[in-house]
Design a protein around this motif. Sequence first.
Motif, PDB file in Angstrom:
ATOM      1  N   ASP A 153       0.648  -1.213   0.062  1.00  0.00           N
ATOM      2  CA  ASP A 153       0.137  -0.164   0.010  1.00  0.00           C
ATOM      3  C   ASP A 153       0.717   1.216  -0.005  1.00  0.00           C
ATOM      4  N   ASP A 154       2.125   1.232  -0.171  1.00  0.00           N
ATOM      5  CA  ASP A 154       2.981   2.317  -0.464  1.00  0.00           C
ATOM      6  C   ASP A 154       2.374   2.859  -1.651  1.00  0.00           C
ATOM      7  N   ARG A 155       2.619   4.337  -1.743  1.00  0.00           N
ATOM      8  CA  ARG A 155       2.190   5.090  -2.919  1.00  0.00           C
ATOM      9  C   ARG A 155       3.667   5.522  -3.551  1.00  0.00           C
ATOM     10  N   VAL A 156       3.709   5.020  -4.600  1.00  0.00           N
ATOM     11  CA  VAL A 156       5.078   5.184  -5.440  1.00  0.00           C
ATOM     12  C   VAL A 156       4.852   6.119  -6.881  1.00  0.00           C
ATOM     13  N   PHE A 157       5.793   6.860  -6.699  1.00  0.00           N
ATOM     14  CA  PHE A 157       5.899   7.522  -8.066  1.00  0.00           C
ATOM     15  C   PHE A 157       7.275   7.170  -8.853  1.00  0.00           C
ATOM     16  N   ASP A 158       6.873   6.349  -9.952  1.00  0.00           N
ATOM     17  CA  ASP A 158       8.200   5.926 -10.779  1.00  0.00           C
ATOM     18  C   ASP A 158       8.310   6.967 -11.964  1.00  0.00           C
ATOM     19  N   MET A 159       9.260   7.716 -12.064  1.00  0.00           N
ATOM     20  CA  MET A 159       9.239   9.073 -12.864  1.00  0.00           C
ATOM     21  C   MET A 159       9.776   8.717 -14.179  1.00  0.00           C
ATOM     22  N   PHE A 160      10.374   7.482 -14.361  1.00  0.00           N
ATOM     23  CA  PHE A 160      11.179   6.964 -15.786  1.00  0.00           C
ATOM     24  C   PHE A 160      10.988   5.506 -15.654  1.00  0.00           C
ATOM     25  N   ALA A 161       9.641   5.065 -15.951  1.00  0.00           N
ATOM     26  CA  ALA A 161       9.237   3.759 -15.715  1.00  0.00           C
ATOM     27  C   ALA A 161       9.512   2.792 -16.900  1.00  0.00           C
ATOM     28  N   GLY A 162      10.005   3.196 -17.964  1.00  0.00           N
ATOM     29  CA  GLY A 162      10.195   2.535 -19.202  1.00  0.00           C
ATOM     30  C   GLY A 162       9.261   1.590 -19.461  1.00  0.00           C
ATOM     31  N   VAL A 163       9.676   0.066 -19.587  1.00  0.00           N
ATOM     32  CA  VAL A 163       8.661  -1.091 -19.745  1.00  0.00           C
ATOM     33  C   VAL A 163       8.063  -1.670 -18.394  1.00  0.00           C
ATOM     34  N   GLY A 164       8.573  -1.058 -17.405  1.00  0.00           N
ATOM     35  CA  GLY A 164       8.003  -1.440 -15.870  1.00  0.00           C
ATOM     36  C   GLY A 164       9.032  -1.979 -15.188  1.00  0.00           C
ATOM     37  N   TYR A 165      10.367  -1.578 -15.309  1.00  0.00           N
ATOM     38  CA  TYR A 165      11.489  -2.296 -14.518  1.00  0.00           C
ATOM     39  C   TYR A 165      11.333  -2.227 -13.061  1.00  0.00           C
ATOM     40  N   PHE A 166      11.132  -0.962 -12.331  1.00  0.00           N
ATOM     41  CA  PHE A 166      10.750  -1.212 -11.034  1.00  0.00           C
ATOM     42  C   PHE A 166       9.318  -0.984 -10.632  1.00  0.00           C
ATOM     43  N   THR A 167       8.521  -0.478 -11.544  1.00  0.00           N
ATOM     44  CA  THR A 167       6.893  -0.330 -11.448  1.00  0.00           C
ATOM     45  C   THR A 167       6.519  -1.809 -11.253  1.00  0.00           C
ATOM     46  N   LEU A 168       6.781  -2.545 -11.985  1.00  0.00           N
ATOM     47  CA  LEU A 168       6.211  -4.142 -11.734  1.00  0.00           C
ATOM     48  C   LEU A 168       6.547  -4.733 -10.456  1.00  0.00           C
ATOM     49  N   PRO A 169       7.792  -4.830  -9.985  1.00  0.00           N
ATOM     50  CA  PRO A 169       8.215  -5.640  -8.817  1.00  0.00           C
ATOM     51  C   PRO A 169       7.276  -5.178  -7.620  1.00  0.00           C
ATOM     52  N   MET A 170       7.523  -3.581  -7.564  1.00  0.00           N
ATOM     53  CA  MET A 170       6.839  -2.770  -6.721  1.00  0.00           C
ATOM     54  C   MET A 170       5.328  -3.116  -6.535  1.00  0.00           C
ATOM     55  N   ALA A 171       4.753  -3.133  -7.663  1.00  0.00           N
ATOM     56  CA  ALA A 171       3.280  -3.431  -7.918  1.00  0.00           C
ATOM     57  C   ALA A 171       3.033  -4.807  -7.351  1.00  0.00           C
ATOM     58  N   ARG A 172       3.706  -5.611  -7.738  1.00  0.00           N
ATOM     59  CA  ARG A 172       3.438  -7.127  -7.458  1.00  0.00           C
ATOM     60  C   ARG A 172       3.455  -7.359  -5.737  1.00  0.00           C
ATOM     61  N   ALA A 173       4.462  -6.312  -5.049  1.00  0.00           N
ATOM     62  CA  ALA A 173       4.438  -6.635  -3.709  1.00  0.00           C
ATOM     63  C   ALA A 173       3.603  -5.790  -2.982  1.00  0.00           C
ATOM     64  N   GLY A 174       2.441  -4.956  -3.986  1.00  0.00           N
ATOM     65  CA  GLY A 174       1.367  -4.597  -3.160  1.00  0.00           C
ATOM     66  C   GLY A 174       1.347  -2.934  -3.243  1.00  0.00           C
ATOM     67  N   ALA A 175       2.293  -2.272  -3.726  1.00  0.00           N
ATOM     68  CA  ALA A 175       2.246  -0.919  -3.761  1.00  0.00           C
ATOM     69  C   ALA A 175       1.489  -0.300  -4.765  1.00  0.00           C
ATOM     70  N   HIS A 176       0.973   0.657  -4.635  1.00  0.00           N
ATOM     71  CA  HIS A 176       0.222   1.424  -5.693  1.00  0.00           C
ATOM     72  C   HIS A 176       0.979   2.522  -6.566  1.00  0.00           C
ATOM     73  N   VAL A 177       1.302   2.469  -7.748  1.00  0.00           N
ATOM     74  CA  VAL A 177       2.301   3.165  -8.386  1.00  0.00           C
ATOM     75  C   VAL A 177       1.689   4.088  -9.499  1.00  0.00           C
ATOM     76  N   THR A 178       2.211   5.167  -9.530  1.00  0.00           N
ATOM     77  CA  THR A 178       1.946   6.030 -10.572  1.00  0.00           C
ATOM     78  C   THR A 178       3.194   5.921 -11.400  1.00  0.00           C
ATOM     79  N   ALA A 179       3.038   5.490 -12.621  1.00  0.00           N
ATOM     80  CA  ALA A 179       4.090   5.418 -13.681  1.00  0.00           C
ATOM     81  C   ALA A 179       4.078   6.438 -14.749  1.00  0.00           C
ATOM     82  N   THR A 180       5.219   7.063 -15.065  1.00  0.00           N
ATOM     83  CA  THR A 180       5.336   7.851 -16.448  1.00  0.00           C
ATOM     84  C   THR A 180       6.317   7.514 -17.241  1.00  0.00           C
ATOM     85  N   GLU A 181       6.092   7.546 -18.554  1.00  0.00           N
ATOM     86  CA  GLU A 181       7.249   7.170 -19.560  1.00  0.00           C
ATOM     87  C   GLU A 181       6.826   7.765 -20.917  1.00  0.00           C
TER      88      GLU A 181
END
Length: 347
Positions: free
Chosen positions: A199-227
């Motif tokens: 349930d962490d709120r994460v801002f991934d500023m340079f998300a690419g194909v989801g390098y960090f967005t995906l493992p963090m979201a799979r761990a339960g975080a809510h991610v705002t991702a821009t690319e």
Amino acid sequence: MSDDDSLPGPLDTAEQPLAAVVPKPDTEDAIADLRAEGVYDDDRRIREFGADAVALPVTEPPQRTQVREVVRQEPARRLRTLDDHLREQGWSEDELDRAPGSWAVIGTVVLVDVGDAPRPAEVGEALLALHANADTVLARHGIDGQHREPDVELLAGSGDTETVHTEHGTKYALDLAQVMFSPGNKAERAHMGDVVDADDRVFDMFAGVGYFTLPMARAGAHVTATEHNPTAFRYLLENAKLNDVHDRVDIYRADCRDVADGVEADRVVMGFYDAYEYLDAALAALEPGGILHMHEATPEGLVFDRPIDRIEDAAAAVDRTVEVLDTRRVKGYSEGVAHVVVDARIE
């Protein structure tokens, strides 16, 4: 590459060595898991198993590693190294000294820097023989342009550059001729999935194909991702669905600065070598007490000091304070330059 003339038979029909069948995209993770379990057989080679799977040699049926089935195969001695395969093609010892010393298998594609190796096409064929799960070998020549697009050349195989790569259970669909994927960041991608809180709120500023967005979201975080890269953005959308995290990821094809003012984040991830140029936007999005993860390509003589100074200067400019929590070297970036990460709590 195919061993169709000696496909394995049922487990109970012969006293032949065992092999564990896994989907091709899962090969590298499965090998690591089988090694950790102590059942991977390094003395035999990997074989294709039908069109979409490989048979990995094992000494006994795995108990913890997920596999499709366990079968028996005719024994086949493994040529263990790239040099072994190149020697069979007649390479001299002087030529072998110029052969690539490392490469990466991304799904069904091998990425290699051939340097000044003679006969690159033979290097490609040897790598296909070495990695039965791969069907394409690409020579990589660097990253170009505003969207950091890879410059690659087909060395061997089918030429299919689109693949699905699996790391620690996270699936990345991508086209390696169109978007970058750094094998050396594997540990950092896994680390981000480990440190994030549900349930962490994460801002991934340079998300690419989801390098960090995906493992963090799979761990339960809510991610705002821009690319900004349209191709990477398309794969980011696909990968959110592929990993069943689309309900926890808000995705924008935009400059991260244009999104930052509307974000309230517990963590901000800045996975870009020049990320410091966007620190004002990162701090605008980061709530008091939130954690910043900033990447940088830093000359060896300035490692950690320069990125920390940049974070502290940006924080001071908006009357905020910095507590450095962790510093890490991810990999070498170029000669005399390191890819590093600084984790800092911003009050």
